[in-house]
Design a protein around this motif. Sequence first.
Motif: not given
Lengths: 310, 310
Positions: A17-18, A50-53, A65-66, A70-72
């Motif tokens: 999605l990212a 958490l809100t990522l998107v 935060a997203g 994303l890296t992790n």
Amino acid sequence: MALETPTIKQLEYFVRLAESSTFRGAAEQLKISQPTLTAQIYNLEKTLNLTLVERSRSGATLTPAGRDLLTNARQVLEEMNGLLDQAAMMNHGPGGTFRMGVSPTIGPYLLPHILPGLHQTYASLKLFVRENTPKALELDLLEGRLDLVLISQPFGTPRLTTEVLFEEPLKLITPEDHPLAKLERVETHHLRGQNILTLEEQYSSYHQMELLCSELGATIARDYEGSSLDALRQMVIMGMGLTFVPSTYIYSEIHQPQGLSVRDVENLNLHRTLVLAWRQNSPNRGFYRQLAELIRSLVKTNLSDAKLSF
Amino acid sequence: MALETPTIKQLEYFVRLAESSTFRGAAEQLKISQPTLTAQIYNLEKTLNLTLVERSRSGATLTPAGRDLLTNARQVLEEMNGLLDQAAMMNHGPGGTFRMGVSPTIGPYLLPHILPGLHQTYASLKLFVRENTPKALELDLLEGRLDLVLISQPFGTPRLTTEVLFEEPLKLITPEDHPLAKLERVETHHLRGQNILTLEEQYSSYHQMELLCSELGATIARDYEGSSLDALRQMVIMGMGLTFVPSTYIYSEIHQPQGLSVRDVENLNLHRTLVLAWRQNSPNRGFYRQLAELIRSLVKTNLSDAKLSF
DNA sequence: TATGATGATAGGGATATCCTATCAATAAAA
DNA sequence: TTTTATTGATAGGATATCCCTATCATCATA
């Protein structure tokens, strides 16, 4: 109910999605429906609290935060791919590092002749070799610390499979200047009264020698038990007695037997039987059987001088 | 059906099983039933097409393949824990790295006064600051490449929220030896016919100056548009004209105005309005509002000399 | 104003997960 | 040797998860 850990799927969905920046596009690439993706991303956000998107009518963008997570997420998937790659490798040829235990009276003299051949046939095979006394080897094998044991019989068989590799003759070695060394033929009666050196009791040959000596009327030098074949050889040279050593030892180490005489004893069919052992129900028993066959044929071609019998 | 990727749960189960060496013990520690564990390990083995565990009546032992994959499994779980830790951190205080865009006419002179305070209040806050022209900043914000923009009005508001931070006066700066510098009070009519230097058109102050000049009868030096406040200052010193600069610039950079005279113009209420902007529906809009409030109070205490109005 | 794109939601079916109860085989104890 | 306890494997059923289609509301654009 609140979940505890994100799913691998959720991370895959999140990363895709990212990269796609729209739910529909990402869902299409993932070959799932858009509502499914929406639901899974929502679940992921719920488990992480958490809100990522950031959803908008023009697509999806990551929140700060997203972006950081994303890296992790990519790292987790990276490791998972590493695991899958590793597993895939193991599906071709025997997988994993096999732990083989071997007796000190065998390893140094036999392995150099067979390991190159093993590597050639099973290029991906990794062997971790460990020397130990026969009794310790048996325990390690039974309790799973070893997968294979290369040893000479007799070897306990409670829940173990042992496959005979070959038999090798034991040769009498004496000091060069010993009376027996001067005989044309050594007969069994010549050994009567002789002092026979042996390995420590932990080695199977000890009991073999014990039996032999009582039959021939020779004596066992109990005060000087050797802890290696090399030690025995030194003791023979020093004139402390005679001993029997396997022919693989002789053909590996004593190319020019300085100070020693190597002899056969007439009418004495003395030998040791080498076996490969593994746990009866080991999932790899099929492979182990192949391995035994391969070792046999390698020995046959590489050690033809040693007059082994199969 | 054949699965594609192992589950995190399966890896957790596998690792725990490897450490417990019995299915029942591992299941108990995992707080699941033993049949569940058996089934999941079986599923894992099926997806990897490998036998990982050797089952015996006295417990479970890893196969060579299982031992090697145990390392990979631990690494996957390690990364997943890293992700969870990161997410947990983000649950206290604002999470992630916020990308703030800022105009070059503001950033260098305002941020040094507020960033330490921000860090003090939000210890975990990470700010990535990027300078750009106002128009580029607006696009970056709208399309999600930035989360926040610190800029002066007017600033487009299609789908953006802008919160006013404060207003700051613009000061007239002239060469030290300029006739206006010798007057006790500078009136608006003194500016008639003067040459006024401005920033490039991309900056909002350009249009403000354009309007002002036409009202006062001054002229804009179109051939020499500055690309920074520092460039403007140098041009004023060189005698190429006069200009207006924000008071934060003066109080940050020109402590001893060498070669320059800083003046107010009577009856001319000239100022710029600084705002913090973000996307209307950004999930962090609540935090952004707090941030604006904090910046306001930091400026109030740290820049009291600049005579700002709130 | 109409069209096409976006993400959100509802309802239902397939599958995966997990449980309890039970079994068979072995190791250990009596 | 017999008994007891412990091992992993299996069966059947309840529940949760995952995924789908159909539909909606909103917004950008033609």
